[in-house]
Design a protein around this motif. Sequence first.
Motif, PDB file in Angstrom:
ATOM      1  N   LEU A  38       0.860  -1.191   0.000  1.00  0.00           N
ATOM      2  CA  LEU A  38       0.000   0.000   0.000  1.00  0.00           C
ATOM      3  C   LEU A  38       0.894   1.239   0.000  1.00  0.00           C
ATOM      4  O   LEU A  38       1.799   1.358   0.821  1.00  0.00           O
ATOM      5  CB  LEU A  38      -0.880  -0.030   1.252  1.00  0.00           C
ATOM      6  CG  LEU A  38      -2.058   0.941   1.285  1.00  0.00           C
ATOM      7  CD1 LEU A  38      -3.058   0.616   0.200  1.00  0.00           C
ATOM      8  CD2 LEU A  38      -2.741   0.899   2.638  1.00  0.00           C
ATOM      9  N   ASP A  39       0.649   2.136  -0.953  1.00  0.00           N
ATOM     10  CA  ASP A  39       1.452   3.359  -1.055  1.00  0.00           C
ATOM     11  C   ASP A  39       0.607   4.538  -0.566  1.00  0.00           C
ATOM     12  O   ASP A  39      -0.414   4.877  -1.177  1.00  0.00           O
ATOM     13  CB  ASP A  39       1.883   3.565  -2.515  1.00  0.00           C
ATOM     14  CG  ASP A  39       2.817   4.760  -2.658  1.00  0.00           C
ATOM     15  OD1 ASP A  39       3.132   5.378  -1.626  1.00  0.00           O
ATOM     16  OD2 ASP A  39       3.211   5.074  -3.798  1.00  0.00           O
ATOM     17  N   LEU A  40       1.014   5.137   0.556  1.00  0.00           N
ATOM     18  CA  LEU A  40       0.229   6.239   1.156  1.00  0.00           C
ATOM     19  C   LEU A  40       0.997   7.564   1.125  1.00  0.00           C
ATOM     20  O   LEU A  40       0.688   8.471   1.898  1.00  0.00           O
ATOM     21  CB  LEU A  40      -0.129   5.882   2.610  1.00  0.00           C
ATOM     22  CG  LEU A  40      -0.966   4.613   2.811  1.00  0.00           C
ATOM     23  CD1 LEU A  40      -0.997   4.231   4.274  1.00  0.00           C
ATOM     24  CD2 LEU A  40      -2.382   4.815   2.302  1.00  0.00           C
ATOM     25  N   ASP A  41       1.978   7.681   0.239  1.00  0.00           N
ATOM     26  CA  ASP A  41       2.828   8.881   0.217  1.00  0.00           C
ATOM     27  C   ASP A  41       2.033  10.154  -0.072  1.00  0.00           C
ATOM     28  O   ASP A  41       2.334  11.227   0.453  1.00  0.00           O
ATOM     29  CB  ASP A  41       3.942   8.729  -0.830  1.00  0.00           C
ATOM     30  CG  ASP A  41       4.938   7.658  -0.405  1.00  0.00           C
ATOM     31  OD1 ASP A  41       4.846   7.235   0.768  1.00  0.00           O
ATOM     32  OD2 ASP A  41       5.765   7.231  -1.232  1.00  0.00           O
ATOM     33  N   LYS A  42       0.994  10.037  -0.921  1.00  0.00           N
ATOM     34  CA  LYS A  42       0.235  11.243  -1.311  1.00  0.00           C
ATOM     35  C   LYS A  42      -0.882  11.571  -0.329  1.00  0.00           C
ATOM     36  O   LYS A  42      -1.498  12.620  -0.420  1.00  0.00           O
ATOM     37  CB  LYS A  42      -0.364  11.040  -2.709  1.00  0.00           C
ATOM     38  CG  LYS A  42       0.684  10.938  -3.813  1.00  0.00           C
ATOM     39  CD  LYS A  42      -0.009  10.689  -5.141  1.00  0.00           C
ATOM     40  CE  LYS A  42       1.018  10.349  -6.228  1.00  0.00           C
ATOM     41  NZ  LYS A  42       0.359   9.850  -7.437  1.00  0.00           N
ATOM     42  N   LYS A  51      -0.126   4.101   9.673  1.00  0.00           N
ATOM     43  CA  LYS A  51       0.329   2.811  10.198  1.00  0.00           C
ATOM     44  C   LYS A  51      -0.850   1.843  10.326  1.00  0.00           C
ATOM     45  O   LYS A  51      -0.745   0.657   9.979  1.00  0.00           O
ATOM     46  CB  LYS A  51       1.000   3.027  11.557  1.00  0.00           C
ATOM     47  CG  LYS A  51       1.783   1.807  12.036  1.00  0.00           C
ATOM     48  CD  LYS A  51       2.357   2.030  13.423  1.00  0.00           C
ATOM     49  CE  LYS A  51       2.989   0.733  13.942  1.00  0.00           C
ATOM     50  NZ  LYS A  51       3.310   0.815  15.357  1.00  0.00           N
ATOM     51  N   VAL A  52      -1.989   2.377  10.800  1.00  0.00           N
ATOM     52  CA  VAL A  52      -3.197   1.545  10.946  1.00  0.00           C
ATOM     53  C   VAL A  52      -3.656   1.049   9.572  1.00  0.00           C
ATOM     54  O   VAL A  52      -4.015  -0.121   9.399  1.00  0.00           O
ATOM     55  CB  VAL A  52      -4.329   2.344  11.645  1.00  0.00           C
ATOM     56  CG1 VAL A  52      -5.629   1.537  11.643  1.00  0.00           C
ATOM     57  CG2 VAL A  52      -3.939   2.698  13.070  1.00  0.00           C
ATOM     58  N   LEU A  53      -3.627   1.968   8.591  1.00  0.00           N
ATOM     59  CA  LEU A  53      -4.035   1.586   7.231  1.00  0.00           C
ATOM     60  C   LEU A  53      -3.144   0.460   6.695  1.00  0.00           C
ATOM     61  O   LEU A  53      -3.632  -0.499   6.094  1.00  0.00           O
ATOM     62  CB  LEU A  53      -3.956   2.791   6.282  1.00  0.00           C
ATOM     63  CG  LEU A  53      -4.935   3.950   6.515  1.00  0.00           C
ATOM     64  CD1 LEU A  53      -4.773   5.007   5.437  1.00  0.00           C
ATOM     65  CD2 LEU A  53      -6.370   3.483   6.507  1.00  0.00           C
ATOM     66  N   GLN A  54      -1.845   0.605   6.912  1.00  0.00           N
ATOM     67  CA  GLN A  54      -0.899  -0.414   6.449  1.00  0.00           C
ATOM     68  C   GLN A  54      -1.206  -1.771   7.104  1.00  0.00           C
ATOM     69  O   GLN A  54      -1.211  -2.813   6.448  1.00  0.00           O
ATOM     70  CB  GLN A  54       0.551  -0.009   6.783  1.00  0.00           C
ATOM     71  CG  GLN A  54       1.096   1.123   5.950  1.00  0.00           C
ATOM     72  CD  GLN A  54       1.460   0.708   4.526  1.00  0.00           C
ATOM     73  OE1 GLN A  54       1.210  -0.400   4.105  1.00  0.00           O
ATOM     74  NE2 GLN A  54       2.033   1.645   3.780  1.00  0.00           N
ATOM     75  N   GLU A  55      -1.474  -1.721   8.427  1.00  0.00           N
ATOM     76  CA  GLU A  55      -1.759  -2.969   9.153  1.00  0.00           C
ATOM     77  C   GLU A  55      -3.015  -3.644   8.614  1.00  0.00           C
ATOM     78  O   GLU A  55      -3.051  -4.857   8.427  1.00  0.00           O
ATOM     79  CB  GLU A  55      -1.926  -2.681  10.654  1.00  0.00           C
ATOM     80  CG  GLU A  55      -0.589  -2.505  11.371  1.00  0.00           C
ATOM     81  CD  GLU A  55      -0.776  -2.014  12.814  1.00  0.00           C
ATOM     82  OE1 GLU A  55      -1.936  -1.925  13.265  1.00  0.00           O
ATOM     83  OE2 GLU A  55       0.244  -1.724  13.470  1.00  0.00           O
ATOM     84  N   ILE A 365      -1.878   1.076  -5.008  1.00  0.00           N
ATOM     85  CA  ILE A 365      -1.327  -0.237  -4.685  1.00  0.00           C
ATOM     86  C   ILE A 365      -0.071  -0.444  -5.531  1.00  0.00           C
ATOM     87  O   ILE A 365      -0.133  -0.309  -6.752  1.00  0.00           O
ATOM     88  CB  ILE A 365      -2.353  -1.363  -5.014  1.00  0.00           C
ATOM     89  CG1 ILE A 365      -3.737  -1.069  -4.376  1.00  0.00           C
ATOM     90  CG2 ILE A 365      -1.834  -2.728  -4.615  1.00  0.00           C
ATOM     91  CD1 ILE A 365      -3.866  -1.321  -2.924  1.00  0.00           C
ATOM     92  N   ASP A 366       1.009  -0.752  -4.885  1.00  0.00           N
ATOM     93  CA  ASP A 366       2.280  -1.015  -5.599  1.00  0.00           C
ATOM     94  C   ASP A 366       2.477  -2.509  -5.774  1.00  0.00           C
ATOM     95  O   ASP A 366       2.363  -3.269  -4.807  1.00  0.00           O
ATOM     96  CB  ASP A 366       3.469  -0.457  -4.781  1.00  0.00           C
ATOM     97  CG  ASP A 366       3.709   1.008  -5.088  1.00  0.00           C
ATOM     98  OD1 ASP A 366       3.038   1.505  -6.011  1.00  0.00           O
ATOM     99  OD2 ASP A 366       4.533   1.647  -4.401  1.00  0.00           O
ATOM    100  N   TYR A 367       2.768  -2.905  -7.000  1.00  0.00           N
ATOM    101  CA  TYR A 367       3.052  -4.320  -7.271  1.00  0.00           C
ATOM    102  C   TYR A 367       4.550  -4.510  -7.426  1.00  0.00           C
ATOM    103  O   TYR A 367       5.246  -3.649  -7.963  1.00  0.00           O
ATOM    104  CB  TYR A 367       2.377  -4.755  -8.573  1.00  0.00           C
ATOM    105  CG  TYR A 367       0.868  -4.851  -8.479  1.00  0.00           C
ATOM    106  CD1 TYR A 367       0.233  -6.075  -8.244  1.00  0.00           C
ATOM    107  CD2 TYR A 367       0.082  -3.720  -8.626  1.00  0.00           C
ATOM    108  CE1 TYR A 367      -1.140  -6.156  -8.170  1.00  0.00           C
ATOM    109  CE2 TYR A 367      -1.305  -3.797  -8.553  1.00  0.00           C
ATOM    110  CZ  TYR A 367      -1.900  -5.015  -8.332  1.00  0.00           C
ATOM    111  OH  TYR A 367      -3.271  -5.097  -8.235  1.00  0.00           O
ATOM    112  N   LEU A 368       5.024  -5.639  -6.957  1.00  0.00           N
ATOM    113  CA  LEU A 368       6.456  -5.946  -7.044  1.00  0.00           C
ATOM    114  C   LEU A 368       6.854  -6.148  -8.503  1.00  0.00           C
ATOM    115  O   LEU A 368       6.142  -6.848  -9.220  1.00  0.00           O
ATOM    116  CB  LEU A 368       6.730  -7.226  -6.229  1.00  0.00           C
ATOM    117  CG  LEU A 368       8.177  -7.583  -5.946  1.00  0.00           C
ATOM    118  CD1 LEU A 368       8.864  -6.461  -5.185  1.00  0.00           C
ATOM    119  CD2 LEU A 368       8.228  -8.858  -5.119  1.00  0.00           C
TER     120      LEU A 368
END
Length: 368
Positions: A38-42, A51-55, A365-368
């Motif tokens: 999950l990319d939350l930079d913006k 942090k909660v969103l990532q979890e 959403i970032d994909y590898l």
Amino acid sequence: QLIKKYRGIAEHPEVDAAIEDIINESIVASELESAVKLDLDKVETSDKIKKVLQEEFENICAMLNFEEHGHDLFRSWYVDGRIYHHLIVDENNPSAGIQEIRYIDTVKIRKVKQVKKKKDPISGATLVDKVNEFYIYQEKPGSQASGVKLTLDSVSYCTSGLLDEHRKKVISYLHKALKPITQLRMMEDSLVIYRLARAPERRMFYIDVGNLPRGKAEQYMKDIMAKYRNKLVYDAKTGEIRDDRKHMSMLEDFWLPRREGGRGTEISSLPGGQNLGEIEDIIYFQKKMYRSLNVPISRLDTETVQGILGRSTEINRDELKFQKFIERLRTRFSHLFMGLLKTQLMLKGIITEEDWNTWKNKVTIDYL
């Protein structure tokens, strides 16, 4: 019926190879990193909420078991053109969030829209009063058996984003490949049949029936035919040749009666097919099929060594176009995670609908 068609053509060896290419590019499995992040930079919010969103995102991936089943989920979404999941929530404690995410077979469930209309008393025009949306799950689709009604928010639904020409039905990315694949299958089958039918030299038997009456002459000919006959039939489903004496064979000899006074019994042969080595038409349809699936044709020909990986100067244009197509697919597939994340965050009361509407275009959403 369409979904079953898509699944049928996905089993064709060339199509399967093309689909595997697409999925391997889209979902990259690695032991060191997770396939999706999950990319939350913006997103403009506190680190605590981030942090909660990532979890929560990691929880969703764990419930989907994405590390293990990501490849299969992406494949079923790509082939069927849609993917459904049933979200299990504890009714007594909804704020605990989603407890379990269960995959539902696409053939067994469908979305239903009930539009209730009413007439305007003044103008007489038909107005839409209200629209009911829900899902119906049937264990045996198409039968008269009763189905289970599921509410809109208890099902996660992600489509390919493609619609048919009437803009009514959701279709799969395989839809435009239906015709080339059917043609390729027919060409391959007819090639085998032609080679088997034309390769042997046929015999022509001229049977002298003397002055026998017609009925007896025919019987005499049938007796001789039964004596010399071989019956080989090609089975298009299994690709094998069987000795089948029940059916008329395509490797049939010709039997012609000859009356008294002509030459006696004679056997001559017809030459076999001459141009059996030509497969240009098969290759043409193979290339057409790869084009219809947006896969570079260079990937079809595995014998030639393609450009060295890792050198930017040697990436050809087809591969670049293919990479952009993969990016589009990934973006579309991200709706699955976004829908699940929204439901989870709203249930747990971490964010409100307004927050989500503000953030949804900034969360990626970032994909590898």
